[in-house]
Write a protein that holds these residues in place. Structure first.
Motif, PDB file in Angstrom:
ATOM      1  N   TYR A   1       0.840  -1.202   0.000  1.00 43.25           N
ATOM      2  CA  TYR A   1       0.000   0.000   0.000  1.00 43.25           C
ATOM      3  C   TYR A   1       0.876   1.253   0.000  1.00 43.25           C
ATOM      4  O   TYR A   1       0.697   2.163  -0.812  1.00 43.25           O
ATOM      5  CB  TYR A   1      -0.894  -0.048   1.231  1.00 43.25           C
ATOM      6  CG  TYR A   1      -1.822   1.104   1.411  1.00 43.25           C
ATOM      7  CD1 TYR A   1      -2.795   1.391   0.462  1.00 43.25           C
ATOM      8  CD2 TYR A   1      -1.755   1.907   2.548  1.00 43.25           C
ATOM      9  CE1 TYR A   1      -3.662   2.447   0.648  1.00 43.25           C
ATOM     10  CE2 TYR A   1      -2.615   2.952   2.738  1.00 43.25           C
ATOM     11  CZ  TYR A   1      -3.565   3.230   1.788  1.00 43.25           C
ATOM     12  OH  TYR A   1      -4.415   4.280   1.968  1.00 43.25           O
ATOM     13  N   ALA A   2       1.871   1.259   0.909  1.00 44.29           N
ATOM     14  CA  ALA A   2       2.776   2.407   0.974  1.00 44.29           C
ATOM     15  C   ALA A   2       3.559   2.549  -0.334  1.00 44.29           C
ATOM     16  O   ALA A   2       3.787   3.653  -0.823  1.00 44.29           O
ATOM     17  CB  ALA A   2       3.730   2.244   2.149  1.00 44.29           C
TER      18      ALA A   2
ATOM     19  N   ILE B   1       1.418   4.203  -2.937  1.00 47.67           N
ATOM     20  CA  ILE B   1       1.246   5.642  -2.705  1.00 47.67           C
ATOM     21  C   ILE B   1       2.521   6.390  -3.062  1.00 47.67           C
ATOM     22  O   ILE B   1       2.470   7.486  -3.629  1.00 47.67           O
ATOM     23  CB  ILE B   1       0.836   5.922  -1.252  1.00 47.67           C
ATOM     24  CG1 ILE B   1      -0.459   5.203  -0.936  1.00 47.67           C
ATOM     25  CG2 ILE B   1       0.620   7.403  -1.025  1.00 47.67           C
ATOM     26  CD1 ILE B   1      -0.781   5.184   0.517  1.00 47.67           C
ATOM     27  N   ALA B   2       3.655   5.779  -2.741  1.00 42.60           N
ATOM     28  CA  ALA B   2       4.924   6.410  -3.119  1.00 42.60           C
ATOM     29  C   ALA B   2       4.992   6.574  -4.635  1.00 42.60           C
ATOM     30  O   ALA B   2       5.458   7.596  -5.149  1.00 42.60           O
ATOM     31  CB  ALA B   2       6.092   5.578  -2.611  1.00 42.60           C
TER      32      ALA B   2
ATOM     33  N   VAL C   1       2.431   6.998  -6.604  1.00 40.79           N
ATOM     34  CA  VAL C   1       1.542   8.113  -6.954  1.00 40.79           C
ATOM     35  C   VAL C   1       2.236   9.441  -6.687  1.00 40.79           C
ATOM     36  O   VAL C   1       2.102  10.393  -7.470  1.00 40.79           O
ATOM     37  CB  VAL C   1       0.215   8.007  -6.167  1.00 40.79           C
ATOM     38  CG1 VAL C   1      -0.672   9.199  -6.466  1.00 40.79           C
ATOM     39  CG2 VAL C   1      -0.509   6.738  -6.512  1.00 40.79           C
ATOM     40  N   ILE C   2       2.996   9.500  -5.591  1.00 39.93           N
ATOM     41  CA  ILE C   2       3.715  10.744  -5.284  1.00 39.93           C
ATOM     42  C   ILE C   2       4.693  11.072  -6.411  1.00 39.93           C
ATOM     43  O   ILE C   2       4.796  12.228  -6.839  1.00 39.93           O
ATOM     44  CB  ILE C   2       4.444  10.620  -3.934  1.00 39.93           C
ATOM     45  CG1 ILE C   2       3.428  10.563  -2.814  1.00 39.93           C
ATOM     46  CG2 ILE C   2       5.391  11.789  -3.721  1.00 39.93           C
ATOM     47  CD1 ILE C   2       4.023  10.396  -1.443  1.00 39.93           C
TER      48      ILE C   2
ATOM     49  N   LEU D   1       4.374  10.200  -9.501  1.00 43.60           N
ATOM     50  CA  LEU D   1       3.568  10.636 -10.644  1.00 43.60           C
ATOM     51  C   LEU D   1       3.192  12.109 -10.499  1.00 43.60           C
ATOM     52  O   LEU D   1       3.295  12.896 -11.448  1.00 43.60           O
ATOM     53  CB  LEU D   1       2.313   9.752 -10.743  1.00 43.60           C
ATOM     54  CG  LEU D   1       1.340  10.109 -11.856  1.00 43.60           C
ATOM     55  CD1 LEU D   1       1.990   9.923 -13.200  1.00 43.60           C
ATOM     56  CD2 LEU D   1       0.093   9.245 -11.769  1.00 43.60           C
ATOM     57  N   VAL D   2       2.778  12.475  -9.274  1.00 42.74           N
ATOM     58  CA  VAL D   2       2.417  13.875  -9.024  1.00 42.74           C
ATOM     59  C   VAL D   2       3.623  14.777  -9.263  1.00 42.74           C
ATOM     60  O   VAL D   2       3.499  15.871  -9.827  1.00 42.74           O
ATOM     61  CB  VAL D   2       1.872  14.030  -7.592  1.00 42.74           C
ATOM     62  CG1 VAL D   2       1.827  15.489  -7.187  1.00 42.74           C
ATOM     63  CG2 VAL D   2       0.496  13.433  -7.496  1.00 42.74           C
TER      64      VAL D   2
ATOM     65  N   ILE E   1       3.911  15.311 -12.961  1.00 39.60           N
ATOM     66  CA  ILE E   1       2.876  16.228 -13.458  1.00 39.60           C
ATOM     67  C   ILE E   1       3.212  17.663 -13.058  1.00 39.60           C
ATOM     68  O   ILE E   1       3.170  18.591 -13.871  1.00 39.60           O
ATOM     69  CB  ILE E   1       1.501  15.844 -12.896  1.00 39.60           C
ATOM     70  CG1 ILE E   1       1.095  14.447 -13.344  1.00 39.60           C
ATOM     71  CG2 ILE E   1       0.438  16.851 -13.326  1.00 39.60           C
ATOM     72  CD1 ILE E   1      -0.130  13.934 -12.639  1.00 39.60           C
ATOM     73  N   ALA E   2       3.574  17.834 -11.777  1.00 43.15           N
ATOM     74  CA  ALA E   2       3.831  19.184 -11.287  1.00 43.15           C
ATOM     75  C   ALA E   2       5.042  19.791 -11.991  1.00 43.15           C
ATOM     76  O   ALA E   2       5.016  20.953 -12.404  1.00 43.15           O
ATOM     77  CB  ALA E   2       4.059  19.154  -9.776  1.00 43.15           C
TER      78      ALA E   2
ATOM     79  N   ALA F   1       3.961  20.743 -15.482  1.00 39.38           N
ATOM     80  CA  ALA F   1       3.010  21.861 -15.483  1.00 39.38           C
ATOM     81  C   ALA F   1       3.705  23.168 -15.127  1.00 39.38           C
ATOM     82  O   ALA F   1       3.340  24.227 -15.622  1.00 39.38           O
ATOM     83  CB  ALA F   1       1.877  21.585 -14.497  1.00 39.38           C
ATOM     84  N   LEU F   2       4.727  23.092 -14.249  1.00 32.13           N
ATOM     85  CA  LEU F   2       5.351  24.331 -13.788  1.00 32.13           C
ATOM     86  C   LEU F   2       6.448  24.825 -14.715  1.00 32.13           C
ATOM     87  O   LEU F   2       6.778  26.000 -14.697  1.00 32.13           O
ATOM     88  CB  LEU F   2       5.926  24.133 -12.384  1.00 32.13           C
ATOM     89  CG  LEU F   2       4.882  23.907 -11.301  1.00 32.13           C
ATOM     90  CD1 LEU F   2       5.532  23.752  -9.954  1.00 32.13           C
ATOM     91  CD2 LEU F   2       3.891  25.043 -11.266  1.00 32.13           C
TER      92      LEU F   2
ATOM     93  N   LEU G   1       6.978  23.672 -18.271  1.00 32.50           N
ATOM     94  CA  LEU G   1       6.810  23.606 -19.729  1.00 32.50           C
ATOM     95  C   LEU G   1       6.267  24.931 -20.249  1.00 32.50           C
ATOM     96  O   LEU G   1       5.179  25.354 -19.890  1.00 32.50           O
ATOM     97  CB  LEU G   1       5.846  22.472 -20.094  1.00 32.50           C
ATOM     98  CG  LEU G   1       5.634  22.288 -21.586  1.00 32.50           C
ATOM     99  CD1 LEU G   1       6.896  21.793 -22.248  1.00 32.50           C
ATOM    100  CD2 LEU G   1       4.495  21.354 -21.870  1.00 32.50           C
ATOM    101  N   ARG G   2       7.070  25.590 -21.048  1.00 30.70           N
ATOM    102  CA  ARG G   2       6.603  26.822 -21.684  1.00 30.70           C
ATOM    103  C   ARG G   2       6.754  26.666 -23.183  1.00 30.70           C
ATOM    104  O   ARG G   2       7.840  26.334 -23.661  1.00 30.70           O
ATOM    105  CB  ARG G   2       7.441  28.028 -21.231  1.00 30.70           C
ATOM    106  CG  ARG G   2       7.071  28.547 -19.886  1.00 30.70           C
ATOM    107  CD  ARG G   2       7.919  29.741 -19.549  1.00 30.70           C
ATOM    108  NE  ARG G   2       7.781  30.078 -18.144  1.00 30.70           N
ATOM    109  CZ  ARG G   2       6.804  30.857 -17.676  1.00 30.70           C
ATOM    110  NH1 ARG G   2       5.917  31.369 -18.494  1.00 30.70           N
ATOM    111  NH2 ARG G   2       6.742  31.123 -16.396  1.00 30.70           N
TER     112      ARG G   2
END
Lengths: 198, 496
Positions: free
Chosen positions: A143-144, A147-148, A150-151, A153-154, A157-158, A161-162, A164-165
């Motif tokens: 489970y941990a 979640i790690a 997913v972290i 992956l986030v 994404i972040a 998103a922050l 890419l120009r």
């Protein structure tokens, strides 16, 4: 006996390398010293029979992270001399703080609180800590582990998103747009009166 | 693994649905070309609805019992179900309120929706955590998404600065929390709250040096919780982040994460360290009194509404801590259901009020005319009577004026404190609430008795306006008939 000698040799090298990391004037030398420190730490882990952690440390930190770090240091060309100007001025304060921290650490480790934690369990033959780690990682801690993931992956994404120009002045070509171009957009037939030679 | 064992993992169905939905949203968003992101938005709302129904399914199927899955890392009890339902409703409302605002400013990107859903996943993980490990990972998932959401408005220097501050202080707080956790782990040898509870009781009774070590760890854990709640003296990030982030993101930070922070405090302190209740209750007393004092006094001096609401958050979190600290009196837990139930009720109502207050700000803002200073509220009644009335409901509720829900929430917490025999704390809470009423009522005065200034608030808002009306009236209804929600909160606490 031999193990003890090897351990002290490794420990001495580790401390020397760590010292070199913070005293080297050249950032590239500091990064190389850090590689040596990681390498020696991996050796100490091997002595403790934690071969999986040792190999991971080599592969991940020395192999990937440190090389990346070296690249960055070489490319950034930071003037570290300036960052270091206040070193001797701040040294007394730093020594006091460091001394207190070291004292606390020793007091903590020397006390009985953590005595029971260090077990000297005898390891059966054919014991592989890679397999043991893998086993608990994918059963008890799955489970941990998820979640790690997913972290991470986030984080991807972040980061995209922050940073890419889409630059307006870029000269890059878009093949899809090129293929979609039609003849009418590029070729213009102009009728001109015929010119005759004089 | 047998089929029954495999099926038992379905108790994490809401989390699974949300994770799958958030991943699918990334793909759906690629197909959504329009500026309004209609497809992605509807998809996100759909995922929230399905996850909500999944929670209801798990709730009805569990029959009020408690289950541990994933080797004890995940707990499924009534408390977790109720808090998850609250979180789904909150995030869904956040989406409705934030969408027109973000669209007008060109900030409505797929990443906003994706990160919001992942943040919600972090909240769910924290709510259902039964181990230091899952709690910490959930917390990191939530806060990482929040840092990115704050920074998403890249062209605003204020947002970038706020994100940087939030990130650095948040990392520090995570470090403190981990340090505390590692000490408690070192003493007890377990990460699971169900093991740590009895272990700490035995250890604390056995030797005083062990107790000292546990209390040392506890200090760091409480500091970490206080940071996430935004309690003084760990509140420094709140005003800057609330002010710097775009109002839509402030709405995100100011609502659902409070539910997670409450769950975190409950799981860590009440579930994990009940044997040290005497110690952490004393720490919470200090945090609560300081938060109420500083929050209410500093809010008076603010001219920016978002900053004012930020300080009001600090004071409200202090008030909520009053409930958490009056559960155990002299070693017995007779008061626990009342006190923790009151704290949970307070948190839920606070989230509702915060949603409404920031929702009004979002609706009253237009491109180029942000509604975030006190002067912007002037004469709101003449420009938009219904919106002004809704804001009046929110402000009355935040101030704790009957018959709003905010009054009953404060009343329940104070009566729990009095039952715990801490009369001076109750007196202090009432006194600081009176101080706080000043700045809430100042907003009402500006809206109703001052001449309009600045630009007119354009009508419109569509679905956001409808939901805001429901939100405001729900606060009124909960104030008149609080028994239902209160009974739900107390039942949830009993399942702990």
């Amino acid at each position: 006996m031999l193990e003890t000698i090897v351990f002290y040799a490794f420990a001495a090298i580790l401390l020397g390398a760590a010292l070199r990391v913070i005293t080297a004037r050249n950032p590239v030398h500091a990064a190389l010293a850090l590689v040596l420190a990681f390498f020696t730490a991996a050796g100490i882990w091997l002595l403790l029979r934690a071969e999986f952690l040792a190999i991971t440390l080599l592969l991940v930190y020395v192999g990937a992270v440190m090389v990346l770090f070296l690249f960055v240091v070489m490319m950034l060309d930071v003037n570290l001399e300036r960052l270091r100007e206040g070193f001797w001025k701040n040294l007394p304060m730093a020594v006091v703080v460091g001394g207190i921290m070291a004292f606390e650490l020793v007091a903590m480790l020397a006390s009985r609180h953590f005595g029971s934690a260090t077990s000297t369990r005898v390891v059966p033959a054919g014991y592989s800590n890679t397999r043991e780690l893998g086993r608990v990682l994918y059963t008890q801690y799955v489970y941990a582990f998820e979640i790690a993931a997913v972290i991470l992956l986030v984080a991807i994404i972040a980061a995209i998103a922050l940073t890419l120009r889409r630059r307006k002045d870029t000269k890059a070509l878009d093949p899809a747009l090129q293929l979609a171009a039609r003849r009418e957009e590029r070729v213009r037939l102009v009728s001109m009166p015929a010119e005759t030679e004089r | 693994m047998s089929l029954a064992q495999l099926l038992s993992h379905l108790r994490a169905l809401p989390e699974m649905v949300l994770l799958a939905g958030a991943c699918a949203l990334m793909l759906v968003d690629l197909a959504s070309k329009s500026e309004t992101r209609r497809l992605s938005y509807l998809f996100a709302q759909g995922v929230l609805l399905i996850a909500f129904c999944a929670t209801l399914f798990v709730l009805s199927e569990s029959e009020g019992k408690r289950y541990y899955i994933f080797y004890g890392l995940f707990v499924s009890d009534l408390l977790s179900h109720v808090l998850k339902l609250f979180a789904f409703i909150t995030v869904s409302a956040v989406l409705v309120y934030a969408r027109p605002y973000l669209h007008e400013r060109g900030l409505l990107k797929g990443e906003f929706l994706t990160l919001l859903l992942f943040a919600l996943l972090g909240i769910l993980v924290m709510i259902s955590a039964n181990s230091f490990l899952s709690l910490y990972l959930g917390l990191e998932l939530l806060t990482l998404c929040l840092y990115a959401l704050v920074a998403l408005n890249r062209d605003s220097a204020a947002s970038t600065e706020a994100a940087m501050k939030y990130f650095v202080l948040g990392a520090l707080a995570s470090g403190l929390l981990l340090y505390g956790m590692s000490m408690i782990y070192g003493a007890t040898g377990s990460l699971l709250f169900t093991d740590i509870g009895p272990q700490t009781a035995a250890l604390a009774a056995s030797s005083s040096s062990m107790r000292t070590l546990l209390v040392f760890g506890l200090v760091f854990v409480v500091a970490g919780i206080a940071f996430k709640l935004g309690a003084v003296p760990f509140h420094m990030w709140i005003p800057d982040v609330y002010h710097g982030a775009s109002t839509a993101v402030t709405l995100v930070i100011g609502t659902a994460p409070k539910l997670a922070a409450f769950a975190m405090a409950l799981r860590l302190l009440v579930n994990g360290l009940p044997a040290l209740a005497v110690d952490w209750q004393q720490m919470l007393v200090v945090l609560a009194v300081l938060s109420m004092a500083l929050g209410n006094l500093a809010a008076i001096a603010q001219s920016n509404l978002k900053r004012m609401l930020a300080y009001s958050t600090i004071s409200h979190m202090g008030f909520m801590l009053l409930g958490l600290l009056s559960g155990v009196v002299g070693g017995n837990r007779l008061n626990a259901v009342d006190a923790y139930g009151a704290a949970m009720f307070y948190t839920a109502v606070y989230v509702l009020m915060s949603l409404g207050a920031f929702g009004v700000l979002l609706l009253a803002s237009r491109q180029g005319a942000e509604c975030e200073r006190l002067e912007d509220m002037k004469g709101m009644n003449r420009r938009d009577p219904w919106l002004a009335f809704l804001m009046l409901l929110m402000m009355f509720s935040l101030a704790g004026i009957p018959p709003m829900a905010g009054f009953y929430a404060k009343f329940a917490v104070i009566s729990a404190v009095v039952q715990a025999g801490q009369l001076w704390l109750a007196v202090a809470a009432v006194a600081f609430s009176l101080v706080g009423a000043f700045y809430y009522l100042r907003v009402v005065k500006l809206m109703y008795f001052d001449d309009p200034a600045g630009v007119a608030v354009p009508a419109g808002g569509g679905s956001a306006r409808w939901l805001l009306s429901v939100n405001g009236l729900a606060l009124l209804a909960l104030g008149l008939l609080p028994q239902g929600l209160m009974a739900l909160c107390q039942a949830a606490i009993r399942s702990l």
